[in-house]
Structures are given as structure tokens and as C-alpha cells.
Design an enzyme around this catalytic site. Structure first.
Site, PDB file in Angstrom:
ATOM      1  N   GLY A 201       0.811  -1.215   0.000  1.00 18.36           N
ATOM      2  CA  GLY A 201       0.000   0.000   0.000  1.00 18.36           C
ATOM      3  C   GLY A 201       0.845   1.264   0.000  1.00 18.36           C
TER       4      GLY A 201
ATOM      5  N   HIS B 254       4.136   1.536  -8.172  1.00 15.50           N
ATOM      6  CA  HIS B 254       3.164   0.443  -8.059  1.00 15.50           C
ATOM      7  C   HIS B 254       2.228   0.435  -9.270  1.00 15.50           C
ATOM      8  CE1 HIS B 254       3.867   1.260  -3.586  1.00 15.50           C
ATOM      9  NE2 HIS B 254       4.211   0.005  -3.704  1.00 15.50           N
TER      10      HIS B 254
ATOM     11  N   GLN C 260       7.821  -9.263   8.020  1.00 19.35           N
ATOM     12  CA  GLN C 260       9.023  -8.899   7.275  1.00 19.35           C
ATOM     13  C   GLN C 260       9.714  -7.665   7.835  1.00 19.35           C
ATOM     14  OE1 GLN C 260       6.776  -8.288   3.496  1.00 19.35           O
ATOM     15  NE2 GLN C 260       8.181  -6.584   3.184  1.00 19.35           N
TER      16      GLN C 260
ATOM     17  N   MET D 105      10.972   6.117  -6.514  1.00 20.56           N
ATOM     18  CA  MET D 105       9.683   6.215  -5.810  1.00 20.56           C
ATOM     19  C   MET D 105       9.605   5.111  -4.773  1.00 20.56           C
ATOM     20  SD  MET D 105       7.039   7.118  -8.802  1.00 20.56           S
ATOM     21  CE  MET D 105       7.304   8.573  -9.795  1.00 20.56           C
TER      22      MET D 105
ATOM     23  N   ARG E 267       8.114   4.782   1.513  1.00 19.55           N
ATOM     24  CA  ARG E 267       8.829   5.397   2.638  1.00 19.55           C
ATOM     25  C   ARG E 267       9.172   6.865   2.381  1.00 19.55           C
ATOM     26  NH1 ARG E 267      10.554   0.083   3.173  1.00 19.55           N
ATOM     27  NH2 ARG E 267      10.279  -0.749   5.278  1.00 19.55           N
TER      28      ARG E 267
HETATM   29  P1  AMP Z   1       6.007  -2.396  -1.647  1.00 16.60           P
HETATM   30  O1  AMP Z   1       4.612  -1.843  -1.519  1.00 16.60           O
HETATM   31  O2  AMP Z   1       7.071  -1.424  -1.293  1.00 16.60           O
HETATM   32  O3  AMP Z   1       6.146  -3.730  -0.968  1.00 16.60           O
HETATM   33  O4  AMP Z   1       6.214  -2.660  -3.196  1.00 16.60           O
HETATM   34  C1  AMP Z   1       5.330  -3.474  -3.924  1.00 16.60           C
HETATM   35  C2  AMP Z   1       5.946  -3.768  -5.260  1.00 16.60           C
HETATM   36  O5  AMP Z   1       6.183  -2.551  -5.958  1.00 16.60           O
HETATM   37  C3  AMP Z   1       7.318  -4.463  -5.117  1.00 16.60           C
HETATM   38  O6  AMP Z   1       7.429  -5.451  -6.108  1.00 16.60           O
HETATM   39  C4  AMP Z   1       8.276  -3.337  -5.345  1.00 16.60           C
HETATM   40  O7  AMP Z   1       9.545  -3.750  -5.818  1.00 16.60           O
HETATM   41  C5  AMP Z   1       7.541  -2.500  -6.368  1.00 16.60           C
HETATM   42  N1  AMP Z   1       8.028  -1.122  -6.358  1.00 16.60           N
HETATM   43  C6  AMP Z   1       8.298  -0.351  -5.277  1.00 16.60           C
HETATM   44  N2  AMP Z   1       8.788   0.840  -5.644  1.00 16.60           N
HETATM   45  C7  AMP Z   1       8.843   0.823  -7.007  1.00 16.60           C
HETATM   46  C8  AMP Z   1       9.263   1.765  -7.996  1.00 16.60           C
HETATM   47  N3  AMP Z   1       9.746   2.964  -7.660  1.00 16.60           N
HETATM   48  N4  AMP Z   1       9.166   1.412  -9.293  1.00 16.60           N
HETATM   49  C9  AMP Z   1       8.697   0.189  -9.658  1.00 16.60           C
HETATM   50  N5  AMP Z   1       8.275  -0.737  -8.774  1.00 16.60           N
HETATM   51  C10 AMP Z   1       8.345  -0.432  -7.463  1.00 16.60           C
END
Ligand code: AMP
Length: 285
Positions: free
Chosen positions: A31, A37, A61, A188, A191
Site C-alpha cells: 500500500g 506500483h 518482514q 519512488m 517510505r
Molecule cells: P512495496 O509496496 O514497497 O512492498 O512494493 C510493492 C511492489 O512494488 C514491489 O514489487 C516493489 O519492488 C515495487 N516497487 C516499489 N517501488 C517501485 C518503484 N519505484 N518502481 C517500480 N516498482 C516499485
């Protein structure tokens, strides 16, 4: 967009869709969605007839409880974004739904050295938690295609390994999608919401440092480059966990470069309270 909060309901629904011949693309997230995303959602939509996203801030995690407690939650905005970009299904489970037997991890995944280096070293247990939740999500969604971001480079390798451990390499097509960046170059990340405008500007130094490595790498001893990059970040207010240059395929560290081996540079550093990671391929075709 249909929102499911229960695993059984989602599983049954998706099973029926698969029987009708629908191809299922899955984008798991925690989220606080941003365009990174959304780019995964767009890739999923291109290849599949049904796009499923999940939003779940996975407690197992997080090795640091304050990181978990401060993880941004923007669920109304997330739903709006997913709807705007045509996501078909959102899985939005509770912790109780994903871990009915509690969050003490039951499985022990054989991730090998992958969980001893870099993120694994600095975030003990992190990749076991990632594997646990991705395993559970994959069993619920049973996707044809899974979309994850190169932003989390080591996580991509862990998930590929997990799929092999699950014996699903032939069933699930794994797509590793490029990192989306702000105009400033900052990767992006959810955090980033915890950074002030000044900190966001300052955080671009991570990307600049990675670019510096890419521009200055030469065959031979490359240790000096890591040291220079680390020192540059440290003198500019970052608390550096690591700057590493590694084999792009298996992340084994490289000390002397033959000028040909495919490399990736990876960085993890705190800017004040917020831990940021980024990476760059050094010699892409
Ligand atoms: P997260 O919500 O941070 O667990 O990310 C969910 C998915 O989005 C994971 O597969 C991440 O690697 C991907 N993701 C996060 N940041 C980016 C970004 N800046 N560009 C592309 N994919 C991303």
C-alpha cells in the site's frame, strides 16, 4: 474494482475465472501506492485479462517494530488510484486473515546466502517474512503472471527462489519491472512519504552516487569506488548500511572486475529515521 477481504472468497472467485480461461496477473504491495506500483498494474493489465493487487503491510518482514508502526497507510487514496488505473480486484486482508495461527513464522525457507548478504544481513529475518507472505499470497491468488519491482533487487531474487522452492516455476511467469523515479532521480517509494521536502531533495544523492559509480567504474580493483561512494554519502549526512557492487545475476560480491561481468550497484542508507534503498545496473546492453 471488487474488494475481497477474505482469502477463501478471493480464491474461489479466481478459480472460477481461471476455469473460464481468464489470465490472472498479480501485483502484491504494502500500500501507500505511488506511480511505481501503478506501473506494475499497467504491465499486468497489458498481459492479462484480470489484474489483482493486494495491499497488506506484512508484520513478519519488519525486523524493526518502529518501521512497521510508522509504515504509511493511505488506503482510501490507494483504492482510488487502483480504480482509476483499472485494477480489477483488490485483496485487502487483515493480519488475522493472513496469519490465523499468529505471526510466529512456521516455514523455514532455504534461501541460502541470499539472506545472509546485503538486505538479509542488515534486516535479519526480513526475507523469511517476505517468503512467508508471498508464499501465502501466491497460494490464494494462483496467478499466471507475477509483477515485482527491480527497486527491490534482492527481493526479486528471493521471490524467484521462493517460486522454485514452491515448485511453481513452470506455472508462474515472473516479471521484474523497472524502477520508477521522481524527476529528481529519487526512486519512488512508500517510505518517501516520511521524508520532508528538504529530505526528499537531499535523498537524490543516493541516485547521484549510483550514477557516479556507473560513470566511473573501470576494470580492475573496484573496491576504491565503493569506499569513495560510502564516504561521500556519510559526509553528507547518511548513515550507510552498505554500498555494494555485485554480480547482477547472483549478487555475489565483485572485488576485481574483468570489464565484462554484468554488475549491479546497490545502496542502503538511512536519511535521519528513514531507511532508503536503491540500485543500478552498471553495464546493461
Ligand atoms: P512495496 O509496496 O514497497 O512492498 O512494493 C510493492 C511492489 O512494488 C514491489 O514489487 C516493489 O519492488 C515495487 N516497487 C516499489 N517501488 C517501485 C518503484 N519505484 N518502481 C517500480 N516498482 C516499485
Amino acid at each position: 474494482m471488487i474488494v475481497f477481504k477474505k482469502a477463501n472468497g478471493l480464491s474461489e472467485f479466481l478459480q472460477k475465472q481461471a476455469q473460464k480461461g481468464k489470465k490472472i496477473g498479480f501485483v502484491p504491495t504494502m500500500g501507500a501506492l505511488h506511480n511505481g506500483h501503478i506501473s506494475l498494474i499497467q504491465s499486468a493489465k497489458k498481459d492479462n485479462t484480470l489484474t489483482v493487487a493486494s495491499i497488506f503491510v506484512n508484520p513478519t518482514q519488519f525486523n524493526n517494530p518502529s518501521d512497521y508502526n510508522k509504515y504509511p497507510v493511505t488506503i482510501d487514496n490507494d483504492i482510488l488510484l487502483l480504480e482509476t488505473f483499472g485494477c480489477d480486484i483488490l485483496f485487502l486482508p487483515s493480519v488475522q486473515e493472513m496469519y490465523p495461527e499468529g505471526t510466529a513464522i512456521k516455514n523455514e525457507y532455504e534461501l541460502g546466502y541470499l539472506e545472509q548478504i546485503l538486505e538479509g544481513k542488515y534486516r535479519p529475518g526480513h526475507f523469511q517474512g517476505v517468503s512467508e507472505i508471498v508464499d501465502r499470497l501466491l497460494r490464494i491468488v494462483n496467478p499466471d503472471h507475477l509483477y515485482i519491482g527491480q527497486k527491490d533487487y534482492q527481493q526479486c531474487m528471493v521471490i524467484a527462489k521462493l517460486i522454485a522452492i514452491m515448485g511453481k516455476t513452470d506455472e508462474i511467469n515472473l516479471h521484474i519491472c523497472p524502477t520508477l523515479r521522481e524527476e529528481s532521480g529519487l526512486a519512488m517509494s512508500s517510505r518517501n512519504m516520511r521524508l520532508s521536502a528538504n529530505e526528499k531533495q537531499h535523498a537524490t544523492l543516493l541516485w547521484q552516487t549510483l550514477l557516479y559509480i556507473r560513470e566511473n567504474i573501470k576494470s580492475g580493483d573496484i573496491h576504491y569506488l565503493k569506499e569513495k561512494a560510502t564516504a561521500h554519502l556519510s559526509t553528507n549526512g547518511f548513515k550507510v548500511d552498505y554500498v555494494e557492487i555485485a554480480n547482477a545475476q547472483d549478487l555475489s560480491p565483485v572485488h576485481t572486475w574483468d570489464g565484462k561481468e554484468k554488475l549491479v550497484a546497490l545502496v542502503a542508507a538511512f536519511l535521519n529515521e528513514v531507511r532508503l534503498i536503491d540500485n543500478i545496473l552498471l553495464n546493461e546492453e
